[in-house]
Every structure is written in structure tokens, then in C-alpha cells.
Design an enzyme around this catalytic site. Sequence first.
Site, PDB file in Angstrom:
ATOM      1  N   GLY A 128       0.793  -1.029  -0.026  1.00 12.43           N
ATOM      2  CA  GLY A 128      -0.029  -0.062  -0.341  1.00 12.43           C
ATOM      3  C   GLY A 128       0.503   1.262   0.192  1.00 12.43           C
ATOM      4  N   CYS A 245      10.625  -3.390  -9.025  1.00 14.73           N
ATOM      5  CA  CYS A 245      11.963  -3.246  -8.066  1.00 14.73           C
ATOM      6  C   CYS A 245      12.721  -4.444  -8.728  1.00 14.73           C
ATOM      7  CB  CYS A 245      10.969  -3.863  -7.162  1.00 14.73           C
ATOM      8  SG  CYS A 245      10.530  -5.046  -6.750  1.00 14.73           S
TER       9      CYS A 245
END
Length: 452
Positions: A128, A245
Amino acid sequence: MVFCNFFCYNLTMNNFPSAFLERMKKLLDESNENYLDFLSSLNKEEEKGIFVNTNKISVENFVKIVDFYIENIEYEKNGFYIDNVKLGRHSLHHAGMFYVQDPSAMFTVNAYKFNGNEKVLDMCASPGGKTIQIANKLTDGILVSNEIVSARAKVLYSNVERMGLKNVIVTNDSPENIAKAYANSFDIVLLDAPCSGEGMFRRGEEIVNEWNENLVKLCSNRQIEIFKCADVCLKENGILIYSTCTYSYEENEGVVNYILSNYNYELLDIKAPSYFSRGIGMKQAVRLYPHKVKGEGQFVAVLRKKDKNESYPNKTLKLKNDINADNFIKNNMNIALNNKNYKNFSYYIKDEDMIKQGVNYLSLGVRTGETKGKTFVPNHYLFSAFGGLFKRVVNLKLDDERVEKYLKGEEIEVKIGEGYGVVLIENCALGGYKMSNNKFKNHYPKGLRNFK
């Protein structure tokens, strides 16, 4: 995002797969990056940061009260580097004043300038961090935050609740179902794609051990399939923020080139600090390496969609008013909220048109409570989001010993009238309570309490 549990540990070159090291040497050499500096950075401790939740407190006021080390992050005005400390039990963390986040990850949302009134989808949102960043940028917009994995979706909801976000809808559904329900619905889609996680290797041995070249290929194929769903959701001229990532070309520039070759998109230039690296053969995109920035690995590209799909969104879900919730709020708060009922819970919904048929929702907005028998029981989310608007408020300073007692679920001494109220810390909501017969009943959720 990566499907892993993270923990810090010391790495050596022997911990890394030889195939990964060979791939990185070739990739970095071809893009004129220093491979040895990169290897050295992998053996250093990861950088940590926090994002200040301006939905609850201004950065200026946060800086005045914070009692641990912080240092500004250049590319995120709400972001700060911190020392390598654990802050999950800190009272300011409980109050939702900040979110612990990788500093590099904070750049992704800042790769595009939001107007503030957009309809936005965070396609793969848990836990989140980027959802919170986006929600803070949407002064008059709405965000649908989706996570396909049920357990991770609950973590996402918990963080959105703690931050008291009023403009976030949380869904737990597949990208395919989200695309079917929300075709041509969003001005911006963030696709922070599930990836092989090479940029997170400093965080844990489990991530390193899971890596292999087949995983890179698997992730690349999955990213393209998720993109196809994101494309359906985007309006004409809508913005796609694509990020991972990881370092692999296949999952980064490879996916972006697939989009540009097969769909009608244009690549937009990202404004970034001069010490950031650029994409491989793609100067508009950005790569963040741990030997160049104080953070973990990250790739970001921003694209604009130039055509329109023929698909249409599902019909809006019809919801009934919740009179019990309306009456509770009228009697206990200095605000009127129109509440709707969904699966036995009451919700304040910022934009009802964004609640579609056929979607598995965890939250339609602020969960205000539920009716049990003839009694309406307020939810922690209501206190978190609208705490300062209760008629009965207990506002504590950071160093007040009652803060820790409250966070343990204990009674605290207050002099205030009967009924429901909220405990604040430095003007930010911690949670609720009820005074009955001069007795304080602590309503801080048991699962969030600081047990020792």
C-alpha cells in the site's frame, strides 16, 4: 511489488546466483554503469525511509513533533530517510502519520505530475505504499486499489484504514475481473508489476534463493498479461505508470517495448535528479540503482495511451442507505455523512459511480461500522478517518503516558461526557472509546495493540 517476506541480513558475493551476476555485469557494462560499485552496494545495509501522510498531518507539523532522526528525500517532499530502526510500534505510526517505505519506491508515483482530480487504479497495490502516496495527491479524485492475493489485500486494507484515507476503494480481485468491471474508467493506472525482485536482494535471503532465469521470463510474460488488463481500464489519453523493483531488461524495457510495438502508446519523458540512471536504450525511462541512490532497485516508465477501447464498464452497484449509521454519526459527530450498506457493513463512499457489479470489494471507502442487533457499532476506520470531528475528543501529547496505555488496550483517565469519542495524539486520531457510567471502554482494535 514482490511476493516475499523481507528481513535484513548480511550478504556476500557467494550468496548471489552466478547467472544473476553475469547478467548484471553485461547489463551495467553496456549502459556505462560501474559494476564493481554496484556489487559493493549489495553488501551494504538497505536504506529506509518514511512517507508522511498529509491526509492526517502536515509535513511541517510532523517535523515539529517527531522524536526520531529524519532527513529529507530530494524527490519526495513528504519523504524522509530514517535510521535503521523499527517503527511499527511507534505511537505516530499507530496514528497513521507516516508509512515506512523504501526511498526509491517513493519516486515511482512522482514520475508523473497528478492534477488531483483523476480517477486512478493501483492494479497491484499491496502492501500500500504507493496507494498512500497517490491518495495524498488526489485532492478531489478517487483511487481503486487492487490486490489479487487475499492475505496481501487484507494488509493493504489495514494500511489504508490506519492512514484514514477517505478516497480509496480496496478490491481483492484478478486483473481480468478488474478490467471487465472498469473498462475505460481511469485517467491513470499504476502498474507496479509483480517481478523477480532483483532490486530487493538486500532485504532478504528468501528473495535471492527464489531467483532464477526462468523466473525472469515468467514474470515478464505475466507483466504483459497484466498490462493487457490495465490497457482495457485506461481511458483514451490515459496515463500508464509502469514500474518494477527489478533490474532485468526483459521485465523493464522489454515490457515497455512490447507495449510500444503492439499498442498505440507514446513514451513520456520522466523528470528526475541528474544522478538517476536512464533506461537501457530508453532515455525517457528511469532506473534506480543502490550504488547511485539511497534506496533499493527500481525501474519506472510513463506512457500515454493514444486510442480508445470499445469495451464498456459494468453497471454501478445499487446500494441501500444505512439509517443506523446516519443516526450514529448525527448523534456523535460534528458532520453529516451519507452511509451505504454493503455486506453488513456501513460505508462512506466518496464516489458511488465507481462501485461496480461483479467485483470483490474489501472496502468501498471509509468503513463506518455495522449494526449488531439493534445497536450500531462504529468501526476503527471511522475514528481513523474522521476522528477530529467527534463531539467528544481526548487530545494527548506524544509524551503523555496515557498514549502507551491506550495502545495496550487499557483504560485511561479522562474527564469527558458519556458516549462515543476519539483519542487523538498531537491532533491525529489514534482510535475510539466509549464512556459509559463514567467508565472508559477502550475501542482500539485488539489486533493492533502494543502487547508486551
